[in-house]
Design a protein around this motif. Sequence first.
Motif, PDB file in Angstrom:
ATOM      1  N   ILE A 728       0.780  -1.199  -0.028  1.00 55.94           N
ATOM      2  CA  ILE A 728       0.138  -0.127   0.000  1.00 55.94           C
ATOM      3  C   ILE A 728       0.818   1.118  -0.024  1.00 55.94           C
ATOM      4  O   ILE A 728       0.444   2.201  -0.390  1.00 55.94           O
ATOM      5  N   ALA A 729       1.917   1.335   0.473  1.00 57.15           N
ATOM      6  CA  ALA A 729       2.990   2.509   0.690  1.00 57.15           C
ATOM      7  C   ALA A 729       3.161   3.192  -0.513  1.00 57.15           C
ATOM      8  O   ALA A 729       3.077   4.508  -0.793  1.00 57.15           O
ATOM      9  N   PRO A 730       3.611   2.237  -1.690  1.00 58.55           N
ATOM     10  CA  PRO A 730       3.880   3.025  -2.850  1.00 58.55           C
ATOM     11  C   PRO A 730       2.838   3.929  -3.542  1.00 58.55           C
ATOM     12  O   PRO A 730       2.827   4.956  -4.067  1.00 58.55           O
ATOM     13  N   GLN A 734       2.984   7.668  -4.271  1.00 57.51           N
ATOM     14  CA  GLN A 734       2.568   8.269  -5.543  1.00 57.51           C
ATOM     15  C   GLN A 734       1.606   9.503  -5.534  1.00 57.51           C
ATOM     16  O   GLN A 734       1.673  10.453  -5.920  1.00 57.51           O
ATOM     17  N   VAL A 735       0.474   9.234  -4.608  1.00 59.95           N
ATOM     18  CA  VAL A 735      -0.577  10.420  -4.488  1.00 59.95           C
ATOM     19  C   VAL A 735       0.102  11.623  -3.810  1.00 59.95           C
ATOM     20  O   VAL A 735      -0.323  12.759  -4.451  1.00 59.95           O
ATOM     21  N   VAL A 736       0.982  11.513  -3.077  1.00 58.37           N
ATOM     22  CA  VAL A 736       1.455  12.852  -2.297  1.00 58.37           C
ATOM     23  C   VAL A 736       2.722  13.510  -3.382  1.00 58.37           C
ATOM     24  O   VAL A 736       2.322  14.690  -3.505  1.00 58.37           O
ATOM     25  N   LEU A 737       3.410  12.743  -4.031  1.00 56.04           N
ATOM     26  CA  LEU A 737       4.174  13.248  -5.023  1.00 56.04           C
ATOM     27  C   LEU A 737       3.493  13.899  -6.167  1.00 56.04           C
ATOM     28  O   LEU A 737       3.746  14.959  -6.698  1.00 56.04           O
ATOM     29  N   SER A 738       2.503  13.203  -6.644  1.00 52.73           N
ATOM     30  CA  SER A 738       1.452  13.870  -7.702  1.00 52.73           C
ATOM     31  C   SER A 738       0.912  15.173  -7.474  1.00 52.73           C
ATOM     32  O   SER A 738       0.752  16.054  -8.180  1.00 52.73           O
ATOM     33  N   LYS A 739       0.399  15.272  -5.979  1.00 50.25           N
ATOM     34  CA  LYS A 739      -0.455  16.355  -5.501  1.00 50.25           C
ATOM     35  C   LYS A 739       0.504  17.570  -5.310  1.00 50.25           C
ATOM     36  O   LYS A 739       0.065  18.710  -5.504  1.00 50.25           O
ATOM     37  N   GLU A 747       7.518   8.815 -14.136  1.00 47.87           N
ATOM     38  CA  GLU A 747       8.081   8.206 -12.935  1.00 47.87           C
ATOM     39  C   GLU A 747       6.860   7.468 -12.011  1.00 47.87           C
ATOM     40  O   GLU A 747       7.124   6.726 -11.304  1.00 47.87           O
ATOM     41  N   ALA A 748       5.768   7.963 -12.573  1.00 46.57           N
ATOM     42  CA  ALA A 748       4.543   7.224 -11.871  1.00 46.57           C
ATOM     43  C   ALA A 748       4.621   5.824 -11.903  1.00 46.57           C
ATOM     44  O   ALA A 748       3.967   4.976 -11.565  1.00 46.57           O
ATOM     45  N   LYS A 749       4.983   5.404 -13.396  1.00 48.25           N
ATOM     46  CA  LYS A 749       4.846   4.088 -14.166  1.00 48.25           C
ATOM     47  C   LYS A 749       5.797   3.150 -12.855  1.00 48.25           C
ATOM     48  O   LYS A 749       5.173   1.996 -12.883  1.00 48.25           O
ATOM     49  N   VAL A 750       7.029   3.849 -12.338  1.00 48.21           N
ATOM     50  CA  VAL A 750       7.761   3.111 -11.576  1.00 48.21           C
ATOM     51  C   VAL A 750       6.881   2.472 -10.285  1.00 48.21           C
ATOM     52  O   VAL A 750       6.811   1.589  -9.792  1.00 48.21           O
ATOM     53  N   PHE A 751       5.972   3.394  -9.637  1.00 49.06           N
ATOM     54  CA  PHE A 751       5.136   3.059  -8.556  1.00 49.06           C
ATOM     55  C   PHE A 751       4.140   1.976  -9.061  1.00 49.06           C
ATOM     56  O   PHE A 751       3.723   1.206  -8.193  1.00 49.06           O
ATOM     57  N   ARG A 752       3.609   2.090 -10.280  1.00 47.12           N
ATOM     58  CA  ARG A 752       2.577   1.127 -10.642  1.00 47.12           C
ATOM     59  C   ARG A 752       3.299  -0.147 -10.665  1.00 47.12           C
ATOM     60  O   ARG A 752       2.474  -1.197 -10.299  1.00 47.12           O
TER      61      ARG A 752
END
Length: 924
Positions: A728-730, A734-739, A747-752
């Motif tokens: 769950i942490a990634p 991802q939400v915090v960094l995108s906001k 970079e979001a693909k890495v978290f996916r």
Amino acid sequence: AMDTLNVGKGDNDVNDTGSHEVGENNFVVGDNSTFRGKLYNFLNRQDTLAANVFEKFIHFLILGTALLFMVDTLGDYYINSHFQSIMNIIEFIIMVIFTVEYIMRLYSASEDPKHIGFTGKMSYVVGLFPLIDLLAVMPYWMEVPFIASGNPSGQVVKFLRLLRMIRFEKYMNILSFFDDAVNESMDILTVTGFSALLLWIFFSSVLYMTERDSADEDMANYYKTVPHAMWITLLNLSGECPLANYSAAGKVTLGFIGLFATAVFGVPIGILGAGFEESVASHAEDSPDQEETTATSDNPDESKTSSIQWRCFQFVNGIGSKAAILFEMLIYLLIGITVIVGIIQTVPGHENTLSWVEWIAVIVFTIEYIIRFVGASVDPEFSDGTDYNSVLGGITKRMKFLVSFYSIIDLMAILPFYLAYMMPGSWVDNNDEYLRMIRLCRLLKLDKYVPSISLVDDVIRLKRRSLTISCIASIVLWVLFSGWMYLSEHEDHSMEIDNLPLYGCIENCTMSVRYNNFFTSFPLVGIHLTGDFPMVEYDGFGRIVCFFMVIAAIGVVSIPSGIIASGFADIVQSKSKSSNNLPKGGTAGDDWFDIRYRELEGQPPPVSVFGPQMDQLQMSIKIYLDGEPDGTTGTVKRTTFSKIGRVFFFALIIANIIAVVLESIPEVDEYIGNQDGNFFDVFEAWSVFFFTVDYILRLLSARKSREALYSPLVYATTFFGIVDLASIAPWYIQVVLSKTGNLSGDEAKVFRIFRIFRVLQLEDFITAFSKLDNVFRASKDVLKATGLMAIIIWVGTSALFFIFEENNPNFRQCDDSIPLVEVDGEPGCYDFDSTAACNEYYPGMCSQSAFTNMPNTMFYVAVFLGGDWGFVDFTWPGKIVCMFLCVAGIALYSVPVGSLFDSFGAVLGLSDDGDDEEEEGESA
């Protein structure tokens, strides 16, 4: 001569006249009153000095004929007419001796009652070893008319001549072991062999249908008929996949082969190999040699030693003070750092990177060497019983130290540095690139602290008998298949391969270049016998030979490697056994967690500070998540609600895995829509919500869970807790960094991709990965020694490959504007001694495809040690390193992995070792 030794066993074989007797071991004894009886005993019993000498002489001649065949394959380029005449004379003499011996054996065979009369003689002639004897001499006398008439069938005769090598086998009884292995497993071999044959034919037919019309010309050529398809499918079923450009249906078929069919196809091969190994072990019981002991004490008498000598000895061995321990740790650290620096400095442009580290290391190593030299006079390793304080005793011990293994390693690690510094422009300075490789020998210094390479000698002595027999079997098969592959491929011009300028072929090269003679065939067949087939461009006969390598030879040839690996593990485990005493009720890999878990058995969970209502809530959550044990049946009972939740989370995990896979397919991602708020985003958000709730509930109920030692902190740091948090942490990150605008689409693909780790949450349903920490602890002693050995083999062979192959023209590539060889005075790509020289003449237009620096080389050697050979066209020194890896390197390198698998079985209770130890303890 096992054929005549083993026939006629038992009292029934003695004839009525009593002229034939049954001697020791039930072997027939000839009648010494007749010439035939004496000749029979001379040839078959070897109970006299003359008979033994004759036997050894035949051994020598067998090896001589094999060597003559090998040399004969070199051709006129290497062998002049005078030397060829000498070889012909030697060949004639040997064949006369073999022929006379065969006639004597045929004549004396009637001493055995089973071979009396014409029928008996014929039964002797068609026996396995007599037939080999006949084939060992007949081809020579057949060869004369074939050659005289110019008939090309003379090549077939040369092929039969190599069977002389099999004649050597009967003196080691190797084929009998193989026969025993087949007979003992005949029923299961019949069933599994037939199943393997059906799988082979079935998948060959399927791949023929899917790939015969492939747009890739090579693929279509390999699958143009079912017989053609059977060649590559055979390799697929043996675990190899040399081709890659399959159609979608072909890829699905290969997936089934990899998941299921390979395991079934490998069963009969594994049975043959295991049966042969068991047969060898039963006939060759190994026992360790008795090590020589001396009366010398390991601890010298301090009262008889100089205080300076004694302190030096203690200091460099990490004894007596914290400073000594820190100095020893500094040596460890510097060895690791200098090896890494040495590797980096082989990369072009980084020749002087971190050179100051090398200066510091050399100074420290020099100081260490001087201290060791001073303390050598009190080192028990160099003790010879003389007085430590005597002048002669001190000199003698220091001289022993100077010529010792570790002293030589120390000198090799520092001398080249000083020589290059003191003699600028000298040969040493000009070849500093290669002398840097000597510094990698510092890794061997670690063997002093963690014995690894030094244990190989113990392994060989422990397993010497079974190693001797299995190695001879492997060598015989290796030589035979090398000869057969030479005969099948040395005139194969059907399929083109890459240019091989080192072998004299500039363009339009074929397999005949690789198999030009026996000696070039030998390392290539060695690679195949490890189970790898990087070359598949064979003609029909070559494919048939490879078929037999896959079916029979690979399992047998791998036996010495397996014996070395198991012997090494046995030695290390025996040396560390005293430190691995398990507590009562313990198992392999137990540590503080397991000990504490047993201590909590029968104890109630702690009471919550928030009162009984919190206790009840925590217990209800615990029962919902993990069920409730049934004391009568030993099973876990679950409520209906708990069962539904378990099925839901299992389905959710599987769905998340599928979603990650589908989202990585561009067509699917484009169809769903990759904008914010698409289906995958919504599904991910809901998944994280449920996984978060589950994680919070597990933290809350940990106070009532013995598996968490009644502690939320312990749960959070266990395998399950870490996996639950990682699932769950990634997403939250991802939400915090995108906001905050700190995350781009790429970079979001890495978290996916991190979501794929949710597959580890299946651990809640099937135990596997959570045992790895126990496995590691259970095998830490073996891993410590074998891990160091694996690193030494990896780095050491990488250094050799780099030195030998850095400028191999077979791996050189040049711009299309550069001729391959000299044209009109302009040098060609392959005319330069090195790739660097080529780039000096043609700036930036020449490159080497492999072995360009140590990091690059270490990558390829890691692949080699894994059993896959991406390159095979080495220089001769490189081929020698290649053969070492085939024979021993791969086996030794794989010992750490093997020890992990053994420990995994022990931790899961799949091993009987623990039970055996308990029984031994009870009997004691």
